[in-house]
Design a protein around this motif. Structure first.
Motif, PDB file in Angstrom:
ATOM      1  N   ASP A  75       1.015  -1.155  -0.146  1.00  0.00           N
ATOM      2  CA  ASP A  75       0.238   0.492  -0.222  1.00  0.00           C
ATOM      3  C   ASP A  75       0.616   1.297  -0.195  1.00  0.00           C
ATOM      4  O   ASP A  75       0.049   2.371  -0.768  1.00  0.00           O
ATOM      5  N   THR A  76       1.879   0.925   0.580  1.00  0.00           N
ATOM      6  CA  THR A  76       2.395   3.033   0.816  1.00  0.00           C
ATOM      7  C   THR A  76       3.274   2.425  -0.627  1.00  0.00           C
ATOM      8  O   THR A  76       3.790   4.177  -0.893  1.00  0.00           O
ATOM      9  N   ALA A  77       4.261   1.693  -1.292  1.00  0.00           N
ATOM     10  CA  ALA A  77       4.640   1.692  -2.106  1.00  0.00           C
ATOM     11  C   ALA A  77       3.800   2.126  -3.196  1.00  0.00           C
ATOM     12  O   ALA A  77       4.437   3.369  -4.246  1.00  0.00           O
ATOM     13  N   THR A  78       2.500   1.601  -3.125  1.00  0.00           N
ATOM     14  CA  THR A  78       1.803   1.995  -4.055  1.00  0.00           C
ATOM     15  C   THR A  78       1.149   3.238  -3.951  1.00  0.00           C
ATOM     16  O   THR A  78       1.084   4.440  -5.168  1.00  0.00           O
ATOM     17  N   GLN A  79       1.009   4.000  -2.584  1.00  0.00           N
ATOM     18  CA  GLN A  79       0.428   4.572  -2.671  1.00  0.00           C
ATOM     19  C   GLN A  79       1.654   6.729  -3.755  1.00  0.00           C
ATOM     20  O   GLN A  79       1.517   6.693  -3.806  1.00  0.00           O
ATOM     21  N   ARG A  91       7.010   1.334 -11.459  1.00  0.00           N
ATOM     22  CA  ARG A  91       7.123   0.537 -10.868  1.00  0.00           C
ATOM     23  C   ARG A  91       7.474   0.611 -10.302  1.00  0.00           C
ATOM     24  O   ARG A  91       8.426   1.201  -9.362  1.00  0.00           O
ATOM     25  N   ILE A  92       7.171  -1.161  -9.282  1.00  0.00           N
ATOM     26  CA  ILE A  92       7.420  -1.103  -7.651  1.00  0.00           C
ATOM     27  C   ILE A  92       8.441  -2.547  -8.326  1.00  0.00           C
ATOM     28  O   ILE A  92       7.868  -3.793  -8.884  1.00  0.00           O
ATOM     29  N   VAL A  93       9.889  -3.074  -7.358  1.00  0.00           N
ATOM     30  CA  VAL A  93      10.006  -4.094  -7.412  1.00  0.00           C
ATOM     31  C   VAL A  93      10.365  -4.944  -6.365  1.00  0.00           C
ATOM     32  O   VAL A  93      11.113  -3.835  -5.538  1.00  0.00           O
ATOM     33  N   ILE A  94      11.118  -6.197  -6.593  1.00  0.00           N
ATOM     34  CA  ILE A  94      11.769  -6.215  -4.978  1.00  0.00           C
ATOM     35  C   ILE A  94      12.664  -7.455  -5.888  1.00  0.00           C
ATOM     36  O   ILE A  94      11.815  -8.566  -6.231  1.00  0.00           O
ATOM     37  N   ASN A  95      13.467  -7.238  -5.375  1.00  0.00           N
ATOM     38  CA  ASN A  95      14.547  -7.700  -5.643  1.00  0.00           C
ATOM     39  C   ASN A  95      15.019  -9.051  -4.961  1.00  0.00           C
ATOM     40  O   ASN A  95      15.224  -8.829  -3.167  1.00  0.00           O
ATOM     41  N   THR A  96      14.712 -10.474  -5.119  1.00  0.00           N
ATOM     42  CA  THR A  96      14.830 -11.446  -4.112  1.00  0.00           C
ATOM     43  C   THR A  96      16.273 -12.379  -4.342  1.00  0.00           C
ATOM     44  O   THR A  96      16.002 -12.947  -5.227  1.00  0.00           O
ATOM     45  N   GLY A  97      17.160 -12.708  -3.148  1.00  0.00           N
ATOM     46  CA  GLY A  97      18.131 -13.181  -3.711  1.00  0.00           C
ATOM     47  C   GLY A  97      19.380 -13.307  -4.510  1.00  0.00           C
ATOM     48  O   GLY A  97      19.233 -12.069  -5.385  1.00  0.00           O
ATOM     49  N   THR A  98      19.916 -13.861  -4.300  1.00  0.00           N
ATOM     50  CA  THR A  98      21.215 -13.324  -5.175  1.00  0.00           C
ATOM     51  C   THR A  98      20.787 -13.454  -6.711  1.00  0.00           C
ATOM     52  O   THR A  98      21.334 -12.057  -7.828  1.00  0.00           O
ATOM     53  N   GLN A  99      20.443 -14.647  -7.803  1.00  0.00           N
ATOM     54  CA  GLN A  99      20.173 -14.463  -9.092  1.00  0.00           C
ATOM     55  C   GLN A  99      18.605 -13.369  -8.757  1.00  0.00           C
ATOM     56  O   GLN A  99      18.733 -13.153 -10.207  1.00  0.00           O
ATOM     57  N   GLY A 100      18.173 -12.737  -8.079  1.00  0.00           N
ATOM     58  CA  GLY A 100      16.942 -12.110  -8.211  1.00  0.00           C
ATOM     59  C   GLY A 100      18.154 -10.812  -8.418  1.00  0.00           C
ATOM     60  O   GLY A 100      16.883  -9.626  -8.172  1.00  0.00           O
ATOM     61  N   GLY A 101      19.085 -10.599  -7.725  1.00  0.00           N
ATOM     62  CA  GLY A 101      19.609  -8.745  -7.928  1.00  0.00           C
ATOM     63  C   GLY A 101      18.857  -7.962  -6.285  1.00  0.00           C
ATOM     64  O   GLY A 101      20.260  -6.996  -6.448  1.00  0.00           O
ATOM     65  N   GLN A 102      19.216  -8.960  -5.733  1.00  0.00           N
ATOM     66  CA  GLN A 102      18.896  -8.663  -4.184  1.00  0.00           C
ATOM     67  C   GLN A 102      21.062  -8.463  -3.370  1.00  0.00           C
ATOM     68  O   GLN A 102      21.478  -9.590  -3.839  1.00  0.00           O
ATOM     69  N   THR A 103      20.959  -6.760  -3.477  1.00  0.00           N
ATOM     70  CA  THR A 103      22.113  -6.552  -2.596  1.00  0.00           C
ATOM     71  C   THR A 103      22.582  -6.641  -1.008  1.00  0.00           C
ATOM     72  O   THR A 103      23.066  -6.087  -0.381  1.00  0.00           O
ATOM     73  N   VAL A 104      20.757  -5.594  -1.048  1.00  0.00           N
ATOM     74  CA  VAL A 104      21.333  -5.788   0.751  1.00  0.00           C
ATOM     75  C   VAL A 104      20.170  -6.494   1.640  1.00  0.00           C
ATOM     76  O   VAL A 104      18.914  -6.151   1.117  1.00  0.00           O
ATOM     77  N   GLY A 105      20.676  -7.145   1.756  1.00  0.00           N
ATOM     78  CA  GLY A 105      19.184  -8.496   2.742  1.00  0.00           C
ATOM     79  C   GLY A 105      19.008  -7.740   3.846  1.00  0.00           C
ATOM     80  O   GLY A 105      18.723  -8.420   4.743  1.00  0.00           O
ATOM     81  N   HIS A 106      17.999  -6.900   3.954  1.00  0.00           N
ATOM     82  CA  HIS A 106      16.846  -6.325   4.185  1.00  0.00           C
ATOM     83  C   HIS A 106      15.993  -5.693   3.392  1.00  0.00           C
ATOM     84  O   HIS A 106      15.850  -4.635   2.933  1.00  0.00           O
ATOM     85  N   LEU A 107      14.205  -6.964   2.976  1.00  0.00           N
ATOM     86  CA  LEU A 107      13.349  -6.585   2.688  1.00  0.00           C
ATOM     87  C   LEU A 107      13.357  -5.422   2.129  1.00  0.00           C
ATOM     88  O   LEU A 107      12.727  -4.264   3.422  1.00  0.00           O
ATOM     89  N   LEU A 109      11.088  -2.815  -1.156  1.00  0.00           N
ATOM     90  CA  LEU A 109      10.233  -2.330  -2.290  1.00  0.00           C
ATOM     91  C   LEU A 109      10.775  -1.291  -3.064  1.00  0.00           C
ATOM     92  O   LEU A 109      11.379   0.246  -2.779  1.00  0.00           O
ATOM     93  N   HIS A 110      11.110  -1.009  -4.254  1.00  0.00           N
ATOM     94  CA  HIS A 110      11.507  -0.389  -5.029  1.00  0.00           C
ATOM     95  C   HIS A 110      10.330   0.644  -6.079  1.00  0.00           C
ATOM     96  O   HIS A 110       9.640  -0.198  -6.092  1.00  0.00           O
ATOM     97  N   VAL A 111      10.569   2.017  -5.810  1.00  0.00           N
ATOM     98  CA  VAL A 111       9.340   2.186  -6.701  1.00  0.00           C
ATOM     99  C   VAL A 111      10.286   3.679  -6.994  1.00  0.00           C
ATOM    100  O   VAL A 111      11.405   3.910  -7.184  1.00  0.00           O
ATOM    101  N   LEU A 112       9.811   3.317  -8.372  1.00  0.00           N
ATOM    102  CA  LEU A 112      10.898   4.207  -9.480  1.00  0.00           C
ATOM    103  C   LEU A 112       9.602   4.122 -10.984  1.00  0.00           C
ATOM    104  O   LEU A 112       8.408   3.843 -11.094  1.00  0.00           O
ATOM    105  N   THR A 113       9.849   5.334 -10.768  1.00  0.00           N
ATOM    106  CA  THR A 113       9.131   6.594 -11.542  1.00  0.00           C
ATOM    107  C   THR A 113       9.437   7.911 -12.064  1.00  0.00           C
ATOM    108  O   THR A 113      11.081   8.340 -11.810  1.00  0.00           O
ATOM    109  N   GLY A 114       8.871   8.403 -13.169  1.00  0.00           N
ATOM    110  CA  GLY A 114       9.173   9.463 -13.711  1.00  0.00           C
ATOM    111  C   GLY A 114      10.284   9.507 -15.326  1.00  0.00           C
ATOM    112  O   GLY A 114      10.784  10.879 -15.341  1.00  0.00           O
ATOM    113  N   ARG A 115      10.172   8.353 -15.447  1.00  0.00           N
ATOM    114  CA  ARG A 115      10.430   8.044 -17.086  1.00  0.00           C
ATOM    115  C   ARG A 115       9.918   6.744 -17.168  1.00  0.00           C
ATOM    116  O   ARG A 115      10.006   6.244 -16.692  1.00  0.00           O
TER     117      ARG A 115
END
Ligand code: 5GP
Ligand code: ZN
Length: 122
Positions: A75-79, A91-107, A109-115
């Motif tokens: 909800d927070t990410a969507t708002q 766009r909302i992104v959650i990278n999960t695990g090594t293959q998922g591209g996660q680099t910080v081991g604390h869950l 959500l990325h919120v990306l916009t403006g392009r």
């Protein structure tokens, strides 16, 4: 124990941010969820939405069965995506695990916009 769901990890950068050890001006904050600016933005708006408690990955929160917290994160990410992206969307992104591209081991959500976003992601 460090790394257990629902607990704090003393070595975790996002626990330090959420706990105020590293001073950060949050974009939004509730008792359980905090949103901050990514320090290496990949879009004009690039926010991170994270639980205050230390869940290493999305799977750890899923295992914990805390659907209320999962819902508040989304909800927070969507708002924030709506506020920042307007009619252009976001766009909302959650990278999960090594293959998922996660680099910080604390869950988080990325919120990306403006392009315009491309697909597939790398
Ligand atoms: P991941 O690769 O784990 O999905 O995303 C980690 C994100 O956290 C990256 O986009 C990175 O730029 C961001 N990041 C890493 N360390 C810090 C920090 O100390 N402060 C902030 N604001 N962002 C961070
Ligand atoms: Zn943490």
């Amino acid at each position: 124990m460090p790394g257990e769901p629902g607990r704090r990890d003393a070595g975790c950068i996002f626990c330090k941010i959420a706990g105020g050890e590293i001073p950060t001006a949050p974009v939004s904050r509730s008792a359980r969820v905090i949103a901050i600016e990514d320090f290496n933005p990949q879009a004009p708006t690039h926010l991170l939405v994270l639980p205050v408690e230390h869940y290493p990955t999305l799977g750890d929160l899923s295992d914990a069965g805390d659907a209320t917290l999962l819902g508040e994160l989304f909800d927070t990410a969507t708002q924030l995506g709506r506020e920042r992206g307007g009619s252009g969307g976001f766009r909302i992104v959650i990278n999960t695990g090594t293959q998922g591209g996660q680099t910080v081991g604390h869950l988080h959500l990325h919120v990306l916009t403006g392009r315009p976003m491309t697909w597939p992601p790398g």
